[in-house]
Design an enzyme around this catalytic site. Structure first.
Site, PDB file in Angstrom:
ATOM      1  N   ARG A 284      22.341  21.852   4.109  1.00 42.11           N
ATOM      2  CA  ARG A 284      23.108  21.386   2.931  1.00 42.11           C
ATOM      3  C   ARG A 284      22.433  21.840   1.638  1.00 42.11           C
ATOM      4  O   ARG A 284      23.093  22.191   0.667  1.00 42.11           O
ATOM      5  CB  ARG A 284      23.238  19.851   2.952  1.00 42.11           C
ATOM      6  CG  ARG A 284      24.215  19.378   4.015  1.00 42.11           C
ATOM      7  CD  ARG A 284      24.080  17.896   4.249  1.00 42.11           C
ATOM      8  NE  ARG A 284      24.560  17.092   3.153  1.00 42.11           N
ATOM      9  CZ  ARG A 284      24.197  15.823   2.943  1.00 42.11           C
ATOM     10  NH1 ARG A 284      23.334  15.240   3.756  1.00 42.11           N
ATOM     11  NH2 ARG A 284      24.684  15.162   1.927  1.00 42.11           N
TER      12      ARG A 284
ATOM     13  N   ARG B 170      23.647   9.062   8.854  1.00 45.98           N
ATOM     14  CA  ARG B 170      24.818   9.943   8.879  1.00 45.98           C
ATOM     15  C   ARG B 170      24.437  11.221   9.623  1.00 45.98           C
ATOM     16  O   ARG B 170      23.315  11.707   9.459  1.00 45.98           O
ATOM     17  CB  ARG B 170      25.174  10.313   7.432  1.00 45.98           C
ATOM     18  CG  ARG B 170      26.372   9.593   6.890  1.00 45.98           C
ATOM     19  CD  ARG B 170      26.500   9.746   5.397  1.00 45.98           C
ATOM     20  NE  ARG B 170      26.563  11.127   4.927  1.00 45.98           N
ATOM     21  CZ  ARG B 170      26.698  11.474   3.655  1.00 45.98           C
ATOM     22  NH1 ARG B 170      26.796  10.554   2.722  1.00 45.98           N
ATOM     23  NH2 ARG B 170      26.735  12.735   3.284  1.00 45.98           N
TER      24      ARG B 170
ATOM     25  N   LYS C  40      23.710  11.134  -6.952  1.00 47.69           N
ATOM     26  CA  LYS C  40      24.976  11.219  -7.696  1.00 47.69           C
ATOM     27  C   LYS C  40      25.841   9.988  -7.448  1.00 47.69           C
ATOM     28  O   LYS C  40      26.366   9.395  -8.377  1.00 47.69           O
ATOM     29  CB  LYS C  40      25.763  12.478  -7.288  1.00 47.69           C
ATOM     30  CG  LYS C  40      25.036  13.783  -7.547  1.00 47.69           C
ATOM     31  CD  LYS C  40      25.909  14.991  -7.258  1.00 47.69           C
ATOM     32  CE  LYS C  40      26.230  15.187  -5.796  1.00 47.69           C
ATOM     33  NZ  LYS C  40      25.078  15.555  -4.965  1.00 47.69           N
TER      34      LYS C  40
ATOM     35  N   ARG D  18      17.840   8.048   4.358  1.00 52.73           N
ATOM     36  CA  ARG D  18      19.075   7.349   4.007  1.00 52.73           C
ATOM     37  C   ARG D  18      19.717   6.738   5.252  1.00 52.73           C
ATOM     38  O   ARG D  18      19.745   7.342   6.311  1.00 52.73           O
ATOM     39  CB  ARG D  18      20.032   8.362   3.359  1.00 52.73           C
ATOM     40  CG  ARG D  18      21.276   7.754   2.805  1.00 52.73           C
ATOM     41  CD  ARG D  18      21.820   8.566   1.672  1.00 52.73           C
ATOM     42  NE  ARG D  18      22.558   9.730   2.124  1.00 52.73           N
ATOM     43  CZ  ARG D  18      23.243  10.514   1.293  1.00 52.73           C
ATOM     44  NH1 ARG D  18      23.242  10.289  -0.005  1.00 52.73           N
ATOM     45  NH2 ARG D  18      23.885  11.551   1.757  1.00 52.73           N
TER      46      ARG D  18
ATOM     47  N   ARG E 176      32.378  21.995  -6.143  1.00 56.21           N
ATOM     48  CA  ARG E 176      31.176  22.320  -5.382  1.00 56.21           C
ATOM     49  C   ARG E 176      30.990  23.833  -5.282  1.00 56.21           C
ATOM     50  O   ARG E 176      29.984  24.285  -4.768  1.00 56.21           O
ATOM     51  CB  ARG E 176      31.394  21.756  -3.995  1.00 56.21           C
ATOM     52  CG  ARG E 176      30.185  21.505  -3.165  1.00 56.21           C
ATOM     53  CD  ARG E 176      29.806  20.067  -3.191  1.00 56.21           C
ATOM     54  NE  ARG E 176      29.132  19.626  -1.992  1.00 56.21           N
ATOM     55  CZ  ARG E 176      29.090  18.367  -1.608  1.00 56.21           C
ATOM     56  NH1 ARG E 176      29.715  17.452  -2.311  1.00 56.21           N
ATOM     57  NH2 ARG E 176      28.419  18.027  -0.547  1.00 56.21           N
TER      58      ARG E 176
END
Ligand code: AMP
Length: 215
Positions: A171, A160, A13, A127, A88
């Site tokens: 998540r 992260r 996104k 990531r 969300r």
């Protein structure tokens, strides 16, 4: 242009929102980025948000809605934007609709990014983010030139906390339970646009562009 980017964490996104901004002269508003900035500045909001974020849980709706009311309708609010990571939950979408009614504004489209679950886990755990300038890399398809070092500023690349495998799985669960129902919520609006998002960032962007050009 007022868009929502909807899709699981790791669907791309943020990457795609950035590409749209480059082409269409609009701005990306990412609740995750705003919250991370609050956390690193150690503000009251940041302290409240951090305990949820570290576990991959959602920050409470009223906190997010208050923050977004100011951002979207307060002083210096942009006239067009791409929402990345908001709404969300169904209560957040209801709150946003109420704000649009009050201000006599409306959304143009909701882009739903479709990606298989296994691909998401693979992508998110690969990531890396620059500690210094926050630029995002992916060891699979957007690696830095030198391992562990940011191409832009030379900063250290880190994972992260919420990109660790256990948190990624949480998540995803949160996405399926809390966010996916938004697709049903918006169904009647006729603004939902599904986009195949499993290709490279360039291929996915071509799919999105086709949608935007037919709005
Ligand atoms: P993101 O960068 O969008 O994946 O967001 C990182 C984290 O920030 C999420 O896992 C949540 O803890 C929190 N967050 C971001 N956006 C929202 C939102 N709209 N509602 C609740 N929590 C959020």
């Amino acid at each position: 242009m007022k868009l929502i980017m909807l899709g699981p964490p790791g669907a791309g996104k943020g990457t795609q929102a950035q590409k749209i901004c480059d082409d269409y002269d609009t701005v990306q508003i990412s609740t995750g980025d705003i919250l991370r900035a609050e956390v690193s500045n150690n503000t009251e909001l940041g302290k409240k948000a951090k305990e949820y974020m570290d576990k991959g849980d959602l920050v409470p709706d009223e906190v997010i809605l208050g923050m977004m009311d100011k951002k979207l309708f307060g002083d210096n609010a942009p006239s067009g934007y791409i929402l990345d990571g908001f709404p969300r939950t169904v209560p957040q979408a209801e709150g946003l609709d109420k704000l649009y009614d009050q201000h006599d504004e409306e959304l143009d489209a909701i882009i739903v990014m479709e990606v298989d679950r296994d691909i998401i886990v693979e992508r998110l755990t690969a990531r890396r983010t620059c500690k210094n300038c926050k630029k995002v890399y992916n060891l699979l398809f957007m690696p830095p030139e030198e391992e562990g070092v940011c191409d832009e500023c030379g900063g250290e690349l880190v994972q992260r906390d919420d990109d660790k495998k256990e948190t990624v799985l949480n998540r995803l669960k949160v996405y399926e339970e809390e966010t996916e129902p938004l697709i049903d919520y918006y169904k009647g609006s006729g603004k939902i646009k599904h986009v195949d998002s499993e290709g490279t960032p360039e291929e996915v962007y071509a799919n999105i562009k086709e949608v935007l050009e037919n709005l």
